[in-house]
Each structure stands twice: as structure tokens, then as C-alpha cells.
Design a protein around this motif. Structure first.
Motif, mmCIF file in Angstrom:
data_model
loop_
_atom_site.group_PDB
_atom_site.id
_atom_site.type_symbol
_atom_site.label_atom_id
_atom_site.label_comp_id
_atom_site.label_asym_id
_atom_site.label_seq_id
_atom_site.Cartn_x
_atom_site.Cartn_y
_atom_site.Cartn_z
ATOM 1 N N LYS A 51 0.833 -1.208 0.000
ATOM 2 C CA LYS A 51 0.000 0.000 0.000
ATOM 3 C C LYS A 51 0.868 1.259 0.000
ATOM 4 O O LYS A 51 0.567 2.217 -0.710
ATOM 5 N N GLU A 52 1.949 1.260 0.783
ATOM 6 C CA GLU A 52 2.841 2.422 0.816
ATOM 7 C C GLU A 52 3.456 2.689 -0.559
ATOM 8 O O GLU A 52 3.549 3.843 -0.985
ATOM 9 N N ASP A 64 0.714 4.157 -2.754
ATOM 10 C CA ASP A 64 0.456 5.555 -2.384
ATOM 11 C C ASP A 64 1.584 6.467 -2.869
ATOM 12 O O ASP A 64 1.336 7.555 -3.371
ATOM 13 N N LYS A 114 1.302 7.024 -6.613
ATOM 14 C CA LYS A 114 0.212 7.952 -6.926
ATOM 15 C C LYS A 114 0.592 9.393 -6.583
ATOM 16 O O LYS A 114 0.317 10.315 -7.355
ATOM 17 N N ASN A 115 1.229 9.583 -5.427
ATOM 18 C CA ASN A 115 1.642 10.937 -5.029
ATOM 19 C C ASN A 115 2.692 11.504 -5.978
ATOM 20 O O ASN A 115 2.626 12.684 -6.351
#
Length: 155
Positions: A39-40, A43, A46-47
Motif C-alpha cells: 500500500k505504501e 500511495d 500515486k503521489n
């Protein structure tokens, strides 16, 4: 029940309770950590894509210090980031280099997740086998799958 059968039962129960179940809990915790890593990475990707798309070179943000305590932080240059590449080493990447590296790391995490999931399946199979052996020692009939289904739908 004869003494030999009693010892066999105790041994199997000990193997299940102190060995297999503990190993299963540890392996599930390990898998949960891998899910967090996955998940990290997602994320972060995406960032970085958002920063790249919007051309943002600096930003203000809130950083979690722990226990839901936040502090305002300013990132003066978002064009370079430091990423943990394992074993406590961090490498400085440009945004594009990081975006190129993340899919490789995601693939490694995915493989690791599959391996741990297979280990979990093996442990569960060993627990089921040990339970079956206990049934045989106690001369209990095997569970009928149709009665199992009936009980499952009662809830």
C-alpha cells in the motif's frame, strides 16, 4: 484409552497449539506487513504521479509524528526523494527515477506476498492433517461434507 494413544494425542495437540498455530500467527503478521508495504508503494507512486503531473516543486504538508500527533512541514524541493531500498539503505531518486523503480519494487513485493500466502496455506494444511490424525486416534468418523454445508448455512 490406552496410554500410547493418549501420548499421541498430547503430542499432536502440542504440535498444533505450540508449533503450527504460533507459526501461522507469525506468518499472517508477516503477510500483513507485506500488505502495508504494498500500500505504501502504491500511495507513493500515486503521489509522485500527481506531483509530476501538476509540476509541483515544493509543498507544505502535515507529518504524523506518531500517536496521531501532527506537525506542519515544508518540502522545499520535491524533485528529489529518498527511498528505502532495503537493509536500511536509502537512495536519492529524481521523481522519474522513483517512478521507474517503484514497479520493480512492487513486483518483488507481489512475489514475496505470494510466497508468504503459500506458506500460510501449507501451515493450514498441516493443521488440518494433524486434526485428521487426532480424529483417527479417537476413532471419530470423518465429517461429512454435506452435513458441514448444512451447518454452514444455518448461521
Amino acid at each position: 484409552m490406552e496410554e500410547g494413544r493418549q501420548k499421541d494425542l498430547q503430542l499432536l495437540e502440542e504440535i498444533i497449539d505450540k508449533g503450527l498455530k504460533q507459526k501461522l500467527l507469525q506468518t499472517i503478521a508477516s503477510r500483513d506487513k507485506i500488505f502495508e508495504d504494498q500500500k505504501e508503494l502504491s500511495d507513493l507512486r500515486k503521489n509522485l504521479e500527481t506531483l509530476e503531473k501538476n509540476g509541483v516543486n515544493s509543498l507544505k504538508t502535515m507529518v504524523n509524528l506518531g500517536s496521531e500527533v501532527y506537525m506542519q512541514a515544508e518540502v522545499s524541493d520535491t524533485r528529489h526523494i529518498f527511498m528505502d531500498v532495503g537493509l536500511g539503505f536509502y537512495v536519492e531518486f529524481t521523481r522519474q527515477e522513483a517512478l521507474d523503480y517503484i514497479p520493480k519494487r512492487e513486483e518483488l513485493v507481489k512475489k514475496k506476498l505470494e510466497e508468504v500466502t503459500n506458506v500460510i496455506s501449507q501451515i493450514k494444511g498441516r493443521i488440518k492433517l494433524a486434526h485428521h490424525q487426532i480424529q483417527q486416534i479417537l476413532n471419530l468418523p470423518d465429517e461429512n461434507t454435506s452435513s458441514y454445508r448444512q451447518r454452514a448455512f444455518q448461521y
